[in-house]
Scaffold this active site. Structure first.
Site, short mmCIF file in Angstrom:
data_model
loop_
_atom_site.label_atom_id
_atom_site.label_comp_id
_atom_site.label_asym_id
_atom_site.label_seq_id
_atom_site.Cartn_x
_atom_site.Cartn_y
_atom_site.Cartn_z
N GLU A 92 2.58 -1.40 13.93
CA GLU A 92 2.25 -2.97 14.13
C GLU A 92 3.60 -3.66 14.30
O GLU A 92 4.57 -3.47 13.64
CB GLU A 92 1.75 -3.49 12.89
CG GLU A 92 1.50 -5.01 12.69
CD GLU A 92 0.71 -5.40 11.49
OE1 GLU A 92 1.22 -5.02 10.46
OE2 GLU A 92 -0.28 -6.16 11.49
N GLY A 102 -0.70 -8.71 3.41
CA GLY A 102 0.43 -8.35 3.78
C GLY A 102 0.73 -6.91 4.30
O GLY A 102 -0.37 -6.54 4.91
N SER A 103 1.82 -6.58 4.16
CA SER A 103 2.01 -5.20 4.87
C SER A 103 1.33 -3.98 4.20
O SER A 103 1.34 -4.08 2.92
CB SER A 103 3.60 -4.91 4.99
OG SER A 103 3.92 -4.86 3.75
N GLU A 136 -5.67 -6.97 2.35
CA GLU A 136 -5.88 -7.12 3.69
C GLU A 136 -4.46 -6.67 4.32
O GLU A 136 -3.61 -7.53 4.07
CB GLU A 136 -6.34 -8.70 4.21
CG GLU A 136 -7.08 -8.48 5.43
CD GLU A 136 -6.49 -9.20 6.69
OE1 GLU A 136 -5.42 -8.57 7.31
OE2 GLU A 136 -6.71 -10.35 6.72
N CYS A 194 -2.22 -10.37 11.65
CA CYS A 194 -3.00 -9.22 11.57
C CYS A 194 -3.80 -8.66 12.57
O CYS A 194 -3.78 -7.74 12.70
CB CYS A 194 -3.42 -9.21 10.02
SG CYS A 194 -2.51 -9.64 8.79
N LYS A 242 1.52 -16.63 -5.74
CA LYS A 242 2.59 -16.41 -5.36
C LYS A 242 3.06 -16.42 -3.84
O LYS A 242 2.44 -15.47 -3.13
CB LYS A 242 3.16 -14.79 -5.89
CG LYS A 242 4.69 -14.76 -6.15
CD LYS A 242 5.65 -14.88 -5.19
CE LYS A 242 5.69 -13.83 -4.22
NZ LYS A 242 6.60 -13.82 -3.22
N GLY A 245 1.15 -3.25 0.06
CA GLY A 245 -0.16 -3.06 -0.35
C GLY A 245 -0.43 -2.00 -1.18
O GLY A 245 -1.14 -2.09 -2.30
#
Ligand code: ADP
Length: 489
Positions: free
Chosen positions: A393, A239-240, A261, A295, A186, A244
Site C-alpha cells: 500500500e 490505520g496501518s 480497519e 484505504c 485519540k 493495528g
C-alpha cells in the site's frame, strides 16, 4: 461544489490547541505540546496539547462517570435527538470545519466540505437508529420467558488516522453514541484539530459532560495508554496494518474487543467488455481522490490485455486535466499529509524507476510547486508483479497497472496479496462480474463503480485488512453487548 479559492483569513475563530475533556478544553497534565504542520506550506499551523497516560486517565474517568451517570438516564430517542441537533450544528458550521481540515491535512476545500457533509449524514443515520436497536425473545417453551437486551458496552476508545480526520471520528463515535456508549478519541498526531472542535460542538449542542472526549497526542503515548486503560471496554482503530497488530495485542491483554480497519491494495479489474470511459473516469477519483490517501483507493489496476492500452490512454488523458496545489486553492489534488508520507511515496517511485517500471503520467513533485508535500497524480505500468510497487500500500496518488490475459489470472493477482479490503470489477456482462464477486477475497466488491455505498453499507476487511465491520447497523452492534434474561415461570 464551489471551486473558489480560500485564504487563511476565511477561517473565522481560533484553532483548538488543547484536549477536550469533561466539557472543556484542557492543557496536557505535563503542559507539553507538539506542532501540527500545514502540509501545503510546511509551516507550523499551531501547537496542540501532547497527551500521555495522565490525560488519558482524566478523559476515561470523565467518560466512565458520564456512562454511569447522565448519559444512562437519557432515553435512546433523546440520544438520537441530540445527535440530529449535532448534525444540524455541524452543517451550519461546515465551512469552518472544512477549512480547519484543509489547513491541517492539505485536502482541497471542496473535498473537506464533502467530508463534512458525509459526517452529517453519518450522524443522522446513527441518530435515527438510536431507538431501533431491538433485542429478541427466545422460545424456551411454556415454563420460561427468555429475551435479550442490547446494552452499551461502556467507555469506547477511538483511534483515528489522518486521512479523514473528522470523517473517521464520526464513523465510529456516532454509532457508539447511538448505542449509548461514551467515547474517548485519540486523533492522529498529524491532524488533531477537527476532532477537538467536534468534541466542543457536541458539548455546545447539549451532550452531557464527559460523553465525548478527545485527547491529542502520539500513538505510542496517548494511543497505547487509551487502549490499555482498564475502564475502556471497546476499541475501534483505523490505520496501518503494523499499528493495528500492536493495538490488537494491547487490547488482548485486557480482553477487549477491537474493530480494526487496516490497509488495502485494492484491485480494480477491468475486463475487455467493460465501459472503458466509465472505468477510466472512476479510476481518477478512486486512485487520486484525497491524493490517494484512502484505504479503499483503486491503487491497483488489473487490465485485460486487449483493452489495457486504450484504458491507460484514457486514464492518462483524464489525469492531465487534474490540478495540483495548496488545499486553499481548491484544485483537484492537495499535498500529502506529512514529510514522512511524501518521502515514503517518493521512495516507492524511485524503486519502481530503478526496476524499469514506466511512468505513464506524473512520477514526482510538480515542477511549479517548490514547497509543500506535493506529488503529481502518477500512473505506472510495466511493473514487476513481485515488486513493492505492485504489492504494498503506497497511500499516495499512485495507480499501478498490471496486465492479465485470462480472468482466472486476474483473480489470482487480486487475491494474491495479504490485503482484502475492496476489489472492483468492470464488465458489461453481469454474470461474469457476479462470478468474480464470489471469487474475490475482499470485505467489499464493487461492480461497475468505485466508492459504492455510504453510511448504510457495512465496510471492513478480511485477511490483513482488518477485523469487524463499520457503518450500517453492524457498525452500531460493535458498541452493544447482548444480555440474556431468562425467567422461570
Ligand atoms: P501511519 O503509520 O499512517 O501514520 P498509524 O496506523 O500508525 O498510521 O496511525 C493511526 C493512528 O494510530 C494514529 O492516531 C496514531 O497516533 C495511532 N497509533 C500509532 N501507534 C499506536 C499505538 N501503539 N497504540 C495506539 N495508537 C497508536
Amino acid at each position: 461544489m464551489s471551486d473558489r479559492r480560500y485564504s487563511r483569513a476565511d477561517l473565522k475563530g481560533p484553532l483548538p490547541d488543547a484536549h477536550f475533556i469533561y466539557g472543556a478544553y484542557r492543557h496536557a497534565a505535563a503542559r507539553e505540546t507538539f506542532a501540527t504542520v500545514d502540509p501545503s506550506t510546511e509551516e507550523t499551523l499551531t501547537s496542540v496539547a501532547r497527551g500521555r497516560a495522565a490525560d488519558i486517565d482524566l478523559a476515561v474517568e470523565a467518560a466512565h462517570g458520564a456512562q454511569r451517570g447522565d448519559w444512562r438516564q437519557i432515553t435512546p430517542a433523546e440520544r438520537g435527538r441530540l445527535m440530529f441537533k449535532l448534525a444540524d450544528a455541524l452543517e451550519a458550521d461546515a465551512e469552518r470545519f472544512a477549512l480547519m481540515e484543509t489547513l491541517d491535512v492539505g485536502k482541497p476545500v471542496k473535498e473537506s466540505l464533502g467530508d463534512v457533509r458525509g459526517v452529517c449524514a453519518t450522524i443522522r443515520y446513527n441518530a435515527g437508529a438510536a431507538d431501533k436497536m431491538e433485542g429478541t425473545t427466545i422460545p424456551l417453551g411454556p415454563s420460561f420467558i427468555d429475551f435479550t437486551m442490547l446494552e452499551p458496552v461502556g467507555v469506547t476508545a477511538h483511534i483515528v488516522p489522518w486521512n479523514y480526520p473528522l470523517g473517521m471520528v464520526a464513523r465510529s463515535v456516532a454509532p457508539a453514541l447511538a448505542a449509548g456508549c461514551t467515547a474517548v478519541v485519540k486523533p492522529a498526531e498529524q491532524s488533531p484539530l477537527t476532532a477537538l472542535a467536534f468534541a466542543e460542538l457536541c458539548h455546545k449542542v447539549g451532550f452531557p459532560k464527559g460523553v465525548v472526549n478527545v485527547v491529542a497526542g502520539y500513538g505510542e503515548e496517548a494511543g497505547a495508554a487509551l487502549v490499555a486503560h482498564p475502564k475502556v471496554r471497546g476499541i475501534t482503530f483505523t490505520g496501518s496494518v503494523a499499528t493495528g497488530r500492536k493495538i490488537y495485542m494491547n487490547a488482548a491483554q485486557g480482553l477487549k474487543p477491537a474493530v480494526l480497519e487496516l490497509g488495502g491494495k485494492n484491485p480494480m479489474i477491468v475486463l475487455d467488455d467493460a465501459d472503458l470511459e466509465r472505468a477510466a473516469f472512476d479510476a481518477i477519483d478512486g486512485a487520486f481522490g484525497n491524493s490517494g490517501q484512502v484505504c479503499s483507493s483503486s491503487s491497483r489496476l488489473l487490465l485485460q490485455h486487449n483493452i489495457a492500452e486504450e484504458f491507460l490512454e484514457r486514464l492518462a488523458e483524464n489525469a492531465r486535466k487534474l490540478g495540483v496545489g495548496p488545499g486553499l486553492d481548491n484544485l483537484d489534488l492537495g499535498p500529502l499529509v506529512s514529510k514522512e508520507q511524501y518521502d515514503k511515496v517518493q521512495s516507492y517511485l524511485a524503486s519502481g524507476r530503478a526496476a524499469g517500471a514506466r511512468m505513464r503520467h506524473g512520477g514526482g513533485r510538480p515542477a511549479a510547486l517548490a514547497r509543500g508535500y506535493f506529488i503529481e497524480p502518477t500512473i505506472i505500468d510495466h511493473v514487476d508483479a513481485g515488486s513493492a510497487l505492485a504489492r504494498e500500500e503506497i497511500f499516495g496518488p499512485v495507480a499501478v497497472a498490471q496486465v492479465f490475459d485470462k480472468v482466472e489470472e486476474a483473480v489470482e493477482l487480486a487475491n494474491g496479496l495479504g490485503y482484502g479490503l475492496v476489489s472492483g470489477v468492470y464488465s458489461r456482462d453481469i454474470s461474469r462480474a457476479f462470478k468474480l464477486a464470489r471469487d474475490l477475497e475482499a470485505g467489499s466488491v464493487w461492480i461497475n463503480g468505485w466508492f459504492i455505498g455510504g453510511v448504510q453499507a457495512p465496510t471492513g476487511g478480511i485477511k490483513d485488512s482488518g477485523i469487524g465491520r463499520e457503518r450500517g447497523l453492524p457498525g452500531i452492534r460493535n458498541y452493544l453487548s447482548i444480555k440474556n434474561v431468562g425467567i422461570r415461570l
